[in-house]
Scaffold this active site. Sequence first.
Site, mmCIF file in Angstrom:
data_model
loop_
_atom_site.group_PDB
_atom_site.id
_atom_site.type_symbol
_atom_site.label_atom_id
_atom_site.label_comp_id
_atom_site.label_asym_id
_atom_site.label_seq_id
_atom_site.Cartn_x
_atom_site.Cartn_y
_atom_site.Cartn_z
ATOM 1 N N ASP A 1 0.874 -1.181 0.000
ATOM 2 C CA ASP A 1 0.000 0.000 0.000
ATOM 3 C C ASP A 1 0.912 1.232 0.000
ATOM 4 O O ASP A 1 2.042 1.167 0.507
ATOM 5 C CB ASP A 1 -0.894 0.011 1.250
ATOM 6 C CG ASP A 1 -2.131 0.885 1.069
ATOM 7 O OD1 ASP A 1 -3.240 0.340 1.000
ATOM 8 O OD2 ASP A 1 -1.979 2.136 0.980
ATOM 9 N N GLU B 1 -17.588 -0.705 -19.805
ATOM 10 C CA GLU B 1 -18.580 -1.694 -19.378
ATOM 11 C C GLU B 1 -19.933 -1.328 -19.985
ATOM 12 O O GLU B 1 -20.258 -0.135 -20.070
ATOM 13 C CB GLU B 1 -18.677 -1.714 -17.841
ATOM 14 C CG GLU B 1 -17.366 -2.159 -17.201
ATOM 15 C CD GLU B 1 -17.391 -2.184 -15.676
ATOM 16 O OE1 GLU B 1 -18.452 -1.914 -15.080
ATOM 17 O OE2 GLU B 1 -16.336 -2.490 -15.082
ATOM 18 N N HIS C 1 -18.999 -7.083 -13.171
ATOM 19 C CA HIS C 1 -18.894 -6.035 -12.142
ATOM 20 C C HIS C 1 -19.925 -6.267 -11.025
ATOM 21 O O HIS C 1 -20.754 -5.403 -10.736
ATOM 22 C CB HIS C 1 -19.056 -4.641 -12.760
ATOM 23 C CG HIS C 1 -18.501 -3.551 -11.887
ATOM 24 N ND1 HIS C 1 -17.896 -2.414 -12.397
ATOM 25 C CD2 HIS C 1 -18.457 -3.412 -10.540
ATOM 26 C CE1 HIS C 1 -17.513 -1.645 -11.390
ATOM 27 N NE2 HIS C 1 -17.848 -2.232 -10.255
HETATM 28 N N1 LIG Z 1 -15.924 -4.775 -8.102
HETATM 29 C C1 LIG Z 1 -16.767 -4.056 -7.389
HETATM 30 O O1 LIG Z 1 -17.993 -4.202 -7.508
HETATM 31 C C2 LIG Z 1 -16.248 -3.058 -6.423
HETATM 32 C C3 LIG Z 1 -15.067 -2.411 -6.657
HETATM 33 N N2 LIG Z 1 -14.589 -1.494 -5.748
HETATM 34 C C4 LIG Z 1 -13.303 -0.845 -6.019
HETATM 35 O O2 LIG Z 1 -12.394 -1.205 -4.995
HETATM 36 C C5 LIG Z 1 -11.639 -0.060 -4.654
HETATM 37 C C6 LIG Z 1 -11.062 -0.206 -3.269
HETATM 38 O O3 LIG Z 1 -12.100 -0.165 -2.306
HETATM 39 P P1 LIG Z 1 -11.804 0.047 -0.747
HETATM 40 O O4 LIG Z 1 -10.922 -1.009 -0.231
HETATM 41 O O5 LIG Z 1 -13.088 0.229 -0.079
HETATM 42 O O6 LIG Z 1 -11.006 1.421 -0.795
HETATM 43 P P2 LIG Z 1 -10.094 2.072 0.343
HETATM 44 O O7 LIG Z 1 -9.968 3.497 -0.028
HETATM 45 O O8 LIG Z 1 -10.591 1.687 1.688
HETATM 46 O O9 LIG Z 1 -8.669 1.348 0.124
HETATM 47 C C7 LIG Z 1 -7.863 1.559 -0.999
HETATM 48 C C8 LIG Z 1 -6.413 1.360 -0.574
HETATM 49 O O10 LIG Z 1 -5.587 1.468 -1.740
HETATM 50 C C9 LIG Z 1 -4.432 2.189 -1.380
HETATM 51 N N3 LIG Z 1 -3.805 2.734 -2.581
HETATM 52 C C10 LIG Z 1 -4.150 3.849 -3.276
HETATM 53 N N4 LIG Z 1 -3.327 4.009 -4.323
HETATM 54 C C11 LIG Z 1 -2.437 2.988 -4.290
HETATM 55 C C12 LIG Z 1 -1.335 2.625 -5.101
HETATM 56 N N5 LIG Z 1 -0.984 3.343 -6.163
HETATM 57 N N6 LIG Z 1 -0.634 1.527 -4.753
HETATM 58 C C13 LIG Z 1 -0.962 0.790 -3.663
HETATM 59 N N7 LIG Z 1 -2.005 1.098 -2.848
HETATM 60 C C14 LIG Z 1 -2.734 2.182 -3.164
HETATM 61 C C15 LIG Z 1 -4.926 3.242 -0.414
HETATM 62 O O11 LIG Z 1 -3.887 3.780 0.369
HETATM 63 C C16 LIG Z 1 -5.943 2.443 0.404
HETATM 64 O O12 LIG Z 1 -5.353 1.849 1.543
HETATM 65 C C17 LIG Z 1 -12.647 1.092 -4.804
HETATM 66 O O13 LIG Z 1 -12.020 2.333 -5.001
HETATM 67 C C18 LIG Z 1 -13.435 0.672 -6.013
HETATM 68 O O14 LIG Z 1 -12.836 1.200 -7.175
HETATM 69 C C19 LIG Z 1 -15.270 -1.224 -4.590
HETATM 70 C C20 LIG Z 1 -16.460 -1.839 -4.322
HETATM 71 C C21 LIG Z 1 -17.080 -2.754 -5.241
HETATM 72 O O1 LIG Z 2 -18.770 0.405 -5.026
HETATM 73 C C1 LIG Z 2 -18.098 0.425 -6.077
HETATM 74 O O2 LIG Z 2 -17.144 1.195 -6.263
HETATM 75 C C2 LIG Z 2 -18.411 -0.517 -7.142
HETATM 76 O O3 LIG Z 2 -17.632 -0.712 -8.054
HETATM 77 C C3 LIG Z 2 -19.748 -1.160 -7.155
HETATM 78 O O4 LIG Z 2 -20.461 -0.293 -7.953
HETATM 79 P P1 LIG Z 2 -21.985 -0.569 -8.350
HETATM 80 O O5 LIG Z 2 -22.775 -0.374 -7.085
HETATM 81 O O6 LIG Z 2 -22.056 -1.972 -8.837
HETATM 82 O O7 LIG Z 2 -22.279 0.452 -9.378
#
Ligand SMILES: NC(=O)C1=CN([C@@H]2O[C@H](COP(=O)(O)OP(=O)(O)OC[C@H]3O[C@@H](n4cnc5c(N)ncnc54)[C@H](O)[C@@H]3O)[C@@H](O)[C@H]2O)C=CC1
Ligand SMILES: O=C(O)C(=O)COP(=O)(O)O
Length: 372
Positions: free
Chosen positions: A132, A220, A250
Amino acid sequence: MLTKLPSTFSRNKTKLTRNVLKHAKNLVVIGCFCIGTNQVDLEFAADQGVAVFNSPFSNSRSVAEMTIAEIITLSRQMGDRSIELHNGIWNKVSARCWEIRGKTLGIIGYGHIGSQLSVLAEAFGMNVLYYDILMIMALGTAKQVSTLEELLNKSDFVSLHVPETPETKMMFGTPQFAAMKDGSYLINNSRGSVVDIPALIDALKLGKLAGAAIDVYPQEPAKNGPFFNNQLNTWTSELQSLKNIILTPHIGGSTEEAQSAIGIEVGTALTSYINEGISTGAVNFPEVSLRGLDLDQDNAVRVLYIHQNVPGVLKTVNNILSDHNIEKQFSDSRGDVAYLMADISGVTSEDIKSLYEELNATQYKIAVRLLY
Ligand SMILES: NC(=O)C1=CN([C@@H]2O[C@H](COP(=O)(O)OP(=O)(O)OC[C@H]3O[C@@H](n4cnc5c(N)ncnc54)[C@H](O)[C@@H]3O)[C@@H](O)[C@H]2O)C=CC1
Ligand SMILES: O=C(O)C(=O)COP(=O)(O)O
């Protein structure tokens, strides 16, 4: 329709670009009913006086659980076995199918999702490393490594959980695949812009990777149903033809539990911003709150004044408010935007109109609301 709405709602597909937002003249607040906020031009929204709220963790458990499912599914080639049986083929194999116990999981991005994944993975007997940009306290016996390369060299499974930022765009390409262990696996449930898909295809074709799970794509489709290949990206058919690759649409955060918790969390943030001006938790905006608003008492009015962050503004505003008793006041700034909240009493209904007009006419004002 955005021009007429005080608030708008988005999930990750709704792109609120500068071009869209500049037409939204009456917009007060945006709710992203998801974690990611990269779909909104946050800086431009703040410059327009529009606060943006998201749900920072309500779907994070769902993503962590899906990632665990993918680690086991990849390790046992269950996706391929299932496709074969759906096509009438019995193929009972154990070659290159592994238990996950004792294997190393490398987590990139140890935030809400990455850290929960760490705990779940350890419960399955995995060793956990994470990388991180921040120093973050390890949960369980996980270990933070200081370089991405070290994590890639040592991990059997690599899982991406970073947000989309300028630094994470294409952060995973040919050099990163080359640094991974032979026969390892990649999981991307973060954002489609983070992984270079042609480089992933090469790594799978060369056998460098034994499998991958992809939930997010550079483009997407906007709705469910059949899609043309170029709606995901031009390499979709290549991805579809590869062995041991899980492709999901997704759905990382798509569970009943997550959607219900997100609805409550973001809905609560939106109503407290609209009804009380409280911006705590906003992702692009100064965070301002004042204790108890009792508009029934003493002809009270709450003044919400968003302005450019330049010297002299508070003096001007307090001059305008000075005919009334200022019960409490709080102000904060973030970048070029500042936000003042003041509860004043002894305000007659005639005063309200003139107060609003005077505040609206001030030089550095971005937006004014009076709650009464
Ligand atoms: N597939 C899906 O449906 C979902 C996807 N997501 C994605 O997951 C991402 C992460 O979610 P959370 O864990 O809740 O976010 P968060 O903000 O709690 O954690 C992200 C972590 O990544 C670190 N980070 C930032 N830039 C970095 C880099 N260049 N190298 C290494 N570490 C780095 C940050 O310091 C932080 O600790 C969201 O921003 C979103 O894009 C989130 C929810 C659902
Ligand atoms: O929470 C996020 O960042 C996600 O990627 C999930 O997004 P969605 O609620 O599926 O549009």
